[in-house]
Design an enzyme around this catalytic site. Structure first.
Site, mmCIF file in Angstrom:
data_model
loop_
_atom_site.group_PDB
_atom_site.id
_atom_site.type_symbol
_atom_site.label_atom_id
_atom_site.label_comp_id
_atom_site.label_asym_id
_atom_site.label_seq_id
_atom_site.Cartn_x
_atom_site.Cartn_y
_atom_site.Cartn_z
ATOM 1 N N GLY A 13 -19.465 28.652 14.100
ATOM 2 C CA GLY A 13 -19.959 27.316 14.380
ATOM 3 C C GLY A 13 -21.169 27.334 15.290
ATOM 4 C CE1 TYR A 14 -24.995 24.333 13.072
ATOM 5 C CE2 TYR A 14 -24.177 22.160 13.687
ATOM 6 C CZ TYR A 14 -24.818 22.982 12.785
ATOM 7 O OH TYR A 14 -25.296 22.474 11.608
ATOM 8 C CB CYS A 149 -22.108 17.855 24.968
ATOM 9 S SG CYS A 149 -21.519 16.921 23.534
ATOM 10 C CG ASN A 313 -25.922 18.713 21.862
ATOM 11 O OD1 ASN A 313 -27.147 18.667 21.710
ATOM 12 N ND2 ASN A 313 -25.102 19.010 20.870
#
Length: 346
Positions: A13-14, A149, A313
């Site tokens: 994932g990110y 975030c 974020n």
């Protein structure tokens, strides 16, 4: 100094990709394993193309993680709490980037997440993962949570005012957060589908967002309300907090409060200029950076103060704070692997 062995569960994932990017360049650690069930056997650069020629690691099976010194968890919400006993047996130190262990109070978790926590006896064992608030607790800690975030931006916009006792807490605090699409993660949903997401300025949570719980917990504010608005950027979050000052506190006092705080923090930058384009915090120039740019303005006639905080974020709001927490936990220089300042122009 021998390098610590670190592994990442959920690295496709990110947030997992950002963790890997940071850890590959970290001077005191060696990445041992990165896992992904859906991309098992693939090279990591097939999911994170910016890491091509940086590593030849392949995604391994998340059920076959070997013991290591530090384990980063970047799994979807709800998974860590189900497996925490098993995961804790793999490493003496864990940093969990999900929401599972951010809250100390199981009833607050139930209120904002709509379900019972599955490992409530573990909640008190985790330190909330924002170094600016819990630096000393992190030194020598075994378990550190990630941060939300939106919560991070909100907390940093308000923390110096709360810490200095400058706010009139009999009046509510309102925080508007504008955030980019990467907050939704790598798995798309109808709202993040590009034709529906492109060009929008869309309020998707007018009140009651889950990250409100972290702001309540960390700042001790009972009357705080968050409104979430999606804007047409990929990275970035900007919190604009509206509150009221106690009588007698003016602009000069606020300058002192913010300056002293920013000067004492390695990743907090005070932005309040009279000239130029970037006179106030701007998330755009923080892409890839662990810095948080904070600022303020004040309407002295009404006593209203506006606190602002801009972050990436995925960095200060996730992977960057996680690595900063690891640095403190392991006795490294706090800024190790995190000094990239962002890009301009971008």
């Amino acid at each position: 100094m021998s390098r610590l062995r670190v592994s990442i569960i959920g690295a496709a994932g990110y947030v997992g990709g950002e963790l890997l990017r940071l850890l590959l360049d970290h001077p005191f650690v060696q990445v041992q394993q990165v896992t992904s069930a859906s991309h098992l056997g693939e090279y990591v650069y097939q999911q994170h193309p910016n890491l091509r020629k940086r590593t030849t690691l392949k995604f391994s099976d998340p059920q076959q993680v070997e013991p290591c010194d530090v384990l980063f968890l970047a799994m979807p919400h709800g998974e860590s709490q189900q497996r925490i006993e098993q995961l804790a047996a793999l490493a003496p130190r864990i940093v969990d980037c999900s929401a599972d262990f951010r809250l100390r109070d199981a009833s607050l978790y139930r209120r904002y997440y709509g379900e019972e926590h599955r490992a409530p006896h573990w909640l008190s064992r985790f330190v909330y993962g924002l170094p600016e608030l819990h630096r000393e607790e992190m030194r020598g800690a075994s378990y550190i949570s990630g941060v939300g975030c939106n919560a991070t931006a909100s907390i940093l916009a308000l923390y110096p005012l709360v810490k200095a006792g400058a706010l009139d807490l009999t009046r509510p605090v309102i925080v508007e957060i504008k955030t980019g699409s990467s907050e939704g993660g790598a798995s798309p949903n109808p709202g993040s589908h590009h034709p529906e997401r492109s060009g929008v300025i869309r309020t998707f949570s007018a009140y009651g967002h889950r990250h409100t719980a972290e702001v309540i917990q960390e700042l001790g504010l009972s009357e705080v309300h968050l409104t979430m608005t999606a804007v047409d950027v990929v990275r970035g979050a900007l919190a604009t907090a509206h509150a009221f000052l106690r009588p007698g506190i003016g602009e000069k006092d606020l300058w002192k409060i913010y300056r002293q705080w920013a000067e004492s923090e390695p990743f907090i930058r005070l932005v309040r200029d009279r000239r130029g384009i970037y006179r106030v915090p701007e998330a755009k120039i923080l892409a890839g950076s662990n810095y948080a740019d904070v600022g303020f303005d004040v309407d002295e006639e009404s006593g209203r103060v506006i606190g602002m905080a801009a972050i990436d974020n995925l960095m200060k709001g996730a992977a960057g704070s996680a690595v900063q927490a690891m640095n403190l936990m392991c006795g490294f220089e706090e800024t190790a692997g995190l000094t990239f300042g962002g890009l301009h122009p971008i």
